[in-house]
Design a protein around this motif. Structure first.
Motif, short mmCIF file in Angstrom:
data_model
loop_
_atom_site.label_atom_id
_atom_site.label_comp_id
_atom_site.label_asym_id
_atom_site.label_seq_id
_atom_site.Cartn_x
_atom_site.Cartn_y
_atom_site.Cartn_z
N LEU A 161 0.81 -1.26 0.06
CA LEU A 161 -0.02 0.05 -0.01
C LEU A 161 1.11 1.37 0.10
O LEU A 161 0.55 1.91 -0.62
CB LEU A 161 -0.86 -0.02 1.22
N LEU A 162 2.08 1.13 0.66
CA LEU A 162 2.62 2.38 0.94
C LEU A 162 3.41 2.85 -0.48
O LEU A 162 3.65 3.95 -0.92
CB LEU A 162 4.12 2.22 1.96
N TYR A 163 3.98 1.66 -1.40
CA TYR A 163 4.52 1.90 -2.37
C TYR A 163 3.47 2.14 -3.83
O TYR A 163 3.44 2.13 -4.78
CB TYR A 163 5.47 0.99 -2.78
N GLU A 164 2.07 2.06 -3.46
CA GLU A 164 1.06 2.13 -4.35
C GLU A 164 0.70 3.55 -4.49
O GLU A 164 -0.03 4.08 -3.21
CB GLU A 164 0.00 0.96 -4.10
N GLU A 165 0.68 4.25 -5.22
CA GLU A 165 0.06 5.62 -5.33
C GLU A 165 -1.48 5.87 -5.06
O GLU A 165 -1.74 6.79 -4.38
CB GLU A 165 0.37 6.44 -6.54
N GLU A 166 -2.36 4.96 -5.28
CA GLU A 166 -3.71 5.19 -5.15
C GLU A 166 -4.17 4.82 -3.54
O GLU A 166 -5.26 5.06 -3.24
CB GLU A 166 -4.44 4.30 -6.00
N ALA A 167 -3.21 4.42 -2.61
CA ALA A 167 -3.51 4.04 -1.39
C ALA A 167 -4.06 5.29 -0.64
O ALA A 167 -3.37 6.14 -0.55
CB ALA A 167 -2.55 3.35 -0.63
N SER A 168 -5.24 5.38 -0.17
CA SER A 168 -5.68 6.28 0.70
C SER A 168 -5.47 6.09 2.29
O SER A 168 -4.85 4.91 2.82
CB SER A 168 -7.31 6.11 0.65
#
Lengths: 310, 194
Positions: free
Chosen positions: B100-107
């Motif tokens: 999640l941290l390295y996924e730009e879309e994570a809220s």
């Protein structure tokens, strides 16, 4: 009842002791083998560490001063100043004779840093100056995450400070066996004319007494002059009683109150400080003074001087 | 026909009105969108504290510290088979948070849930390891990483991000006319880390 009370007290003590021993140990970091630098956060380069160690060795031999640099990630719930002072006192930074050490603590994950000083130099390096130095030469790089650069930059300035304070050059060829002592610190101390009596400098208040007398003379002369003008008779010049009671000898029978000018006219003989209030103003408290005839021994203490971000 | 259309006053007023309305909405979208992004970005770069005069550590940076500390704990726990179940759970939670941290879309709410899962898995493993007979080096490493986990959790609480978002919502998004106009702007609002 007495026995019961004692037993109860004993049980409570045991419980409290047990509870205390079970508390999580928020330990401060240990002193490193290198002594002068403890990089627990792993933010300093080996060149910086070597430099800190070498320059500190020279600094200690020449002046007894030390600049210990400690980096941690977190403060474990402590304020930065508390943490720094605890380390300073438990490690005994700086010489015991001069109490002139410094400890720079960085908490990199909390964006906090504190520079604490030994009591011997706390007055010569007040918190305002420390904060100003940190803002100019440390926090700019610190806030960008360039911890190594920030430490190097500040370390240069702190060495400069010691060089100015003790009037020496750290790059001089003096060796360990020839420590330099011509400090500008007030060790001939009492050249300001202060002879200590019962812990304070009575001669230091003479200028204030003189100023006080001059002010009193001015006030009285104004009061006396005004009086003279109004009532057309003389008053004495330095009579304190005129202040409170008016002129005893020249009062008119219909008694316009000669004290119309008011009571003390704002001058209070107790308004200047006495005693220990002057012992701090530019005079040595004795902590940093004196000359030692040889090497320094460690064991400095800090009572809280310093600056930074808590 | 065209000339007649543009010469009529009513048509001119309508066109002017439409242009004004669209430009207003466009302007709001740009300014509000920019501001929303600025507030949301506090999650990544940290909130500037006027009172203290510096930028507090960001939640993202502290989540990264937690993943590193939990990785170090796993290197200790991998030596002890008795803690293998707890190690697997922590590894899974850590991997989820890392993704999640390295996924730009994570809220922020998604990251919050992942962080909580990590915390729970870590506490289980830490508790398990404390009961085992660890060697001195492992004990010291475990304590050091525990200190980092705790420190990062504390910094996340003190990050000021949620307070900044709430203040922004209260002082900007809830105030007339922004509270009405923002519904037409389709700009994403900053979310709370909870």
């Amino acid at each position: 009842m007495k026995k019961t009370g004692r037993r109860l007290l004993f049980i409570i003590s045991v419980i409290l002791f047990a509870a205390a021993s079970l508390l999580p140990a928020y330990a401060f970091v240990e002193q490193s083998e290198e002594y002068y630098v403890a990089d627990y956060a792993h933010v300093l380069s080996s060149n910086t560490e070597d430099r800190i160690i070498k320059e500190n060795q020279k600094l200690f031999n020449m002046t007894g001063g030390e600049i210990v640099v400690v980096t941690v990630e977190y403060l474990d719930g402590y304020y930065a100043d508390e943490y720094a002072i605890s380390l300073f006192n438990s490690w005994g930074v700086g010489s015991m004779e001069r109490n002139n050490g410094m400890l720079l603590l960085l908490a990199v994950q909390e964006n906090k840093a504190w520079l604490t000083l030994g009591d011997g130099i706390a007055e010569a390096f007040p918190p305002d100056e420390i904060n100003s130095m940190l803002e100019k030469h440390f926090f700019r790089e610190f806030d960008k995450g360039n911890y190594d650069k920030a430490v190097n930059s500040l370390f240069d300035k702190l060495i400069d400070w010691y060089e100015n304070y003790y009037d020496f050059d750290i790059n001089s060829t003096n060796t360990v066996n020839n420590p330099i002592f011509h400090a500008r610190e007030p060790s001939p101390v009492y050249s300001h004319g202060g002879i200590r009596l019962f812990g304070f400098y009575p001669f230091a208040i003479i200028p204030f007494i003189v100023i006080g007398i001059i002010i009193l003379a001015i006030v009285l002369s104004v009061a006396g002059f005004g009086y003279r003008r109004r009532y057309g008779y003389r008053t004495r010049f330095f009579t304190p009683s005129i202040f409170f009671f008016g002129s005893r000898h020249f009062r008119r029978p219909w008694g316009r109150p000669p004290g119309g000018f008011g009571g003390t006219s704002g001058f209070n003989p107790g308004s200047f400080r006495s005693g220990s209030g002057f012992s701090r103003g530019g005079f040595s408290s004795g902590k940093g003074g004196g000359r030692s005839g040889g090497g320094f021994s460690r064991g400095g203490r800090s009572s809280g001087g310093g600056g930074g971000r808590r | 026909m065209k000339k007649v259309f543009f010469r009529k006053r009513l048509n001119a007023i309508i066109i002017a009105g439409v242009v004004m309305a669209l430009s207003t909405l466009f302007g709001i979208n740009r300014s509000l969108g920019g501001k929303n992004l600025q507030v949301a970005d506090c999650f990544n770069v940290g909130v500037y504290s006027k009172q203290q005069g510096y930028t507090l550590k960001s939640i993202r940076s502290q989540l990264i510290v937690r993943t590193e500390a939990s990785m170090n704990t796993l290197t200790v726990s991998d030596k002890y088979d008795e803690a293998s179940d707890e190690s697997k759970a922590l590894r899974a939670a850590r991997n989820r948070l890392m993704d999640l941290l390295y996924e730009e879309e994570a809220s922020p709410p998604e990251l919050f849930k992942a962080n909580r899962a990590l915390e729970s898995a870590y506490n289980n493993l830490y508790g398990r390891l404390l009961l085992l007979d660890l060697d001195e080096g492992d004990k010291a490493n475990l304590q050091q990483d525990h200190s980092r986990m705790r420190g990062a959790a504390s910094q996340i609480e003190k990050s000021g991000y949620n307070e900044a978002v709430r203040q922004y919502r209260r002082e900007v998004l809830s105030v007339f006319p922004t509270n009405i106009l923002r519904k037409f702007c389709f700009t994403p609002e900053p979310e709370l880390f909870e």
